[in-house]
Design a protein around this motif. Structure first.
Motif, PDB file in Angstrom:
ATOM      1  N   GLY A 191       0.813  -1.209   0.000  1.00  0.00           N
ATOM      2  CA  GLY A 191       0.000   0.000   0.000  1.00  0.00           C
ATOM      3  C   GLY A 191       0.845   1.256   0.000  1.00  0.00           C
ATOM      4  O   GLY A 191       1.949   1.295  -0.558  1.00  0.00           O
ATOM      5  N   GLU A 192       0.351   2.291   0.662  1.00  0.00           N
ATOM      6  CA  GLU A 192       1.037   3.580   0.673  1.00  0.00           C
ATOM      7  C   GLU A 192       2.292   3.567   1.536  1.00  0.00           C
ATOM      8  O   GLU A 192       3.167   4.414   1.377  1.00  0.00           O
ATOM      9  N   GLN A 193       2.404   2.590   2.449  1.00  0.00           N
ATOM     10  CA  GLN A 193       3.555   2.586   3.352  1.00  0.00           C
ATOM     11  C   GLN A 193       4.831   2.136   2.653  1.00  0.00           C
ATOM     12  O   GLN A 193       5.933   2.382   3.139  1.00  0.00           O
ATOM     13  N   GLY A 194       4.704   1.454   1.509  1.00  0.00           N
ATOM     14  CA  GLY A 194       5.868   1.124   0.696  1.00  0.00           C
ATOM     15  C   GLY A 194       6.656  -0.098   1.122  1.00  0.00           C
ATOM     16  O   GLY A 194       7.505  -0.581   0.376  1.00  0.00           O
ATOM     17  N   SER A 244      -5.006  -2.590   5.331  1.00  0.00           N
ATOM     18  CA  SER A 244      -6.073  -2.002   4.511  1.00  0.00           C
ATOM     19  C   SER A 244      -6.100  -2.625   3.121  1.00  0.00           C
ATOM     20  O   SER A 244      -7.180  -2.825   2.540  1.00  0.00           O
ATOM     21  N   MET A 245      -4.926  -2.949   2.569  1.00  0.00           N
ATOM     22  CA  MET A 245      -4.869  -3.580   1.249  1.00  0.00           C
ATOM     23  C   MET A 245      -5.375  -5.021   1.319  1.00  0.00           C
ATOM     24  O   MET A 245      -6.070  -5.492   0.420  1.00  0.00           O
ATOM     25  N   LEU A 246      -5.018  -5.726   2.389  1.00  0.00           N
ATOM     26  CA  LEU A 246      -5.519  -7.093   2.566  1.00  0.00           C
ATOM     27  C   LEU A 246      -7.040  -7.089   2.649  1.00  0.00           C
ATOM     28  O   LEU A 246      -7.715  -7.942   2.045  1.00  0.00           O
ATOM     29  N   GLU A 247      -7.600  -6.140   3.383  1.00  0.00           N
ATOM     30  CA  GLU A 247      -9.050  -6.039   3.523  1.00  0.00           C
ATOM     31  C   GLU A 247      -9.709  -5.742   2.175  1.00  0.00           C
ATOM     32  O   GLU A 247     -10.752  -6.307   1.837  1.00  0.00           O
ATOM     33  N   SER A 248      -9.095  -4.854   1.405  1.00  0.00           N
ATOM     34  CA  SER A 248      -9.644  -4.508   0.092  1.00  0.00           C
ATOM     35  C   SER A 248      -9.658  -5.728  -0.822  1.00  0.00           C
ATOM     36  O   SER A 248     -10.653  -6.000  -1.507  1.00  0.00           O
ATOM     37  N   VAL A 249      -8.554  -6.481  -0.828  1.00  0.00           N
ATOM     38  CA  VAL A 249      -8.474  -7.695  -1.650  1.00  0.00           C
ATOM     39  C   VAL A 249      -9.520  -8.707  -1.196  1.00  0.00           C
ATOM     40  O   VAL A 249     -10.210  -9.319  -2.022  1.00  0.00           O
ATOM     41  N   GLY A 307       7.988  -8.786  -2.957  1.00  0.00           N
ATOM     42  CA  GLY A 307       8.828  -7.593  -3.046  1.00  0.00           C
ATOM     43  C   GLY A 307       8.615  -6.572  -1.949  1.00  0.00           C
ATOM     44  O   GLY A 307       9.453  -5.696  -1.751  1.00  0.00           O
ATOM     45  N   ASN A 308       7.505  -6.673  -1.228  1.00  0.00           N
ATOM     46  CA  ASN A 308       7.275  -5.760  -0.105  1.00  0.00           C
ATOM     47  C   ASN A 308       8.114  -6.132   1.109  1.00  0.00           C
ATOM     48  O   ASN A 308       8.240  -5.352   2.052  1.00  0.00           O
ATOM     49  N   ILE A 309       8.703  -7.332   1.089  1.00  0.00           N
ATOM     50  CA  ILE A 309       9.523  -7.807   2.206  1.00  0.00           C
ATOM     51  C   ILE A 309      10.964  -8.032   1.769  1.00  0.00           C
ATOM     52  O   ILE A 309      11.914  -7.593   2.428  1.00  0.00           O
ATOM     53  N   TRP A 310      11.137  -8.706   0.633  1.00  0.00           N
ATOM     54  CA  TRP A 310      12.486  -9.039   0.169  1.00  0.00           C
ATOM     55  C   TRP A 310      12.466  -9.326  -1.328  1.00  0.00           C
ATOM     56  O   TRP A 310      11.563 -10.000  -1.816  1.00  0.00           O
TER      57      TRP A 310
END
Length: 238
Positions: free
Chosen positions: A20-23, A29-34, A55-58
């Motif tokens: 999401g916006e946190q990068g 919030s993104m998990l809930e939307s999905v 890619g959000n982790i590694w």
């Protein structure tokens, strides 16, 4: 039963989209939307499999550029996809969506091993399946995983959920004048080096005639629109 154009789909979620916006990391919030959108997909009677990136982790390539052995870095990236898959599973089941995580790397305490027939059977029973740990091999991206699994389970389409609304001739995040493509062929993607998915994945889709729809995950309802054949994002096919 359904007004969806496709009977069985693979939804490819990038790790960056889950941040999401946190990068970085996993944005609830993104998990809930999905989860909300997948719940709507189930009501249409569509069979769905998810492939999630890490890619959000590694990122394996980034790790290898810092001096870590490429094979080791890629395995670390596969484990990052398992973390994302488990987070997705938890939120989906909070929405009463029966889910199974199937991992290409065996880890029975947290996921089932990937077996093609088992995956298809889960979908036939109305369960959402999440493919984790990539292909189980280094040097292959989760884009290639999406193309390979889509071919194996005979999916009708791959939905590529991105942070931008389709495929552009340059990075729309950096260039406000970037031109969006409404429709492309597989050869267009390969010859122009467009960032839809890597060349291995694109070639797999072309060889197996699996269309790709690239769209913006952040806009609520886009998954349903893509399923119904509404003109969103970019369509890649023959």
């Amino acid at each position: 039963m359904t007004d969806a154009r496709y009977r069985r789909i693979v939804l490819k979620l990038s790790g960056e989209a889950l941040a999401g916006e946190q990068g970085f990391g996993i944005a609830h919030s993104m998990l809930e939307s999905v989860a909300r959108q997948i719940s709507e997909v189930q009501k249409l009677g569509v069979e769905m499999a998810l492939v999630v990136g890490g890619g959000n982790i590694w990122r394996g390539i980034a790790g290898s550029s810092q001096g870590i052995d490429r094979t080791t870095a890629d395995y670390m990236g596969m484990l990052a996809t398992v973390m994302n898959a488990l987070a997705l599973q938890d939120v989906l089941e909070q929405h009463n969506i029966v889910t199974r995580v199937l991992s290409a790397i065996e880890m029975r305490q947290v996921a089932e091993p990937y077996i093609r027939r088992r995956a298809i059977r889960h979908m036939e029973k109305g369960r959402i399946i999440i493919f984790a740990a990539g292909t189980g091999n280094p040097y292959f991206s989760t884009d290639t995983t999406a193309a390979l699994r889509a071919a194996e389970i005979e999916a009708d389409v791959i939905l590529m959920a991105k942070q931008v609304d389709g495929v552009f001739d340059s990075d729309p995040m950096k260039n406000p004048d970037a031109k969006k493509f409404e429709r492309l062929t597989y050869l267009d993607v390969l010859s122009k080096g467009l960032g839809v998915m890597d060349s291995t994945a694109t070639s797999l889709c072309m060889d197996n005639d699996i269309p790709i729809i690239v769209f913006n995950l952040k806009e609520n309802g886009n998954i349903i629109k893509a399923l119904k054949g509404e003109p969103i994002g970019t369509y890649v096919g023959r």
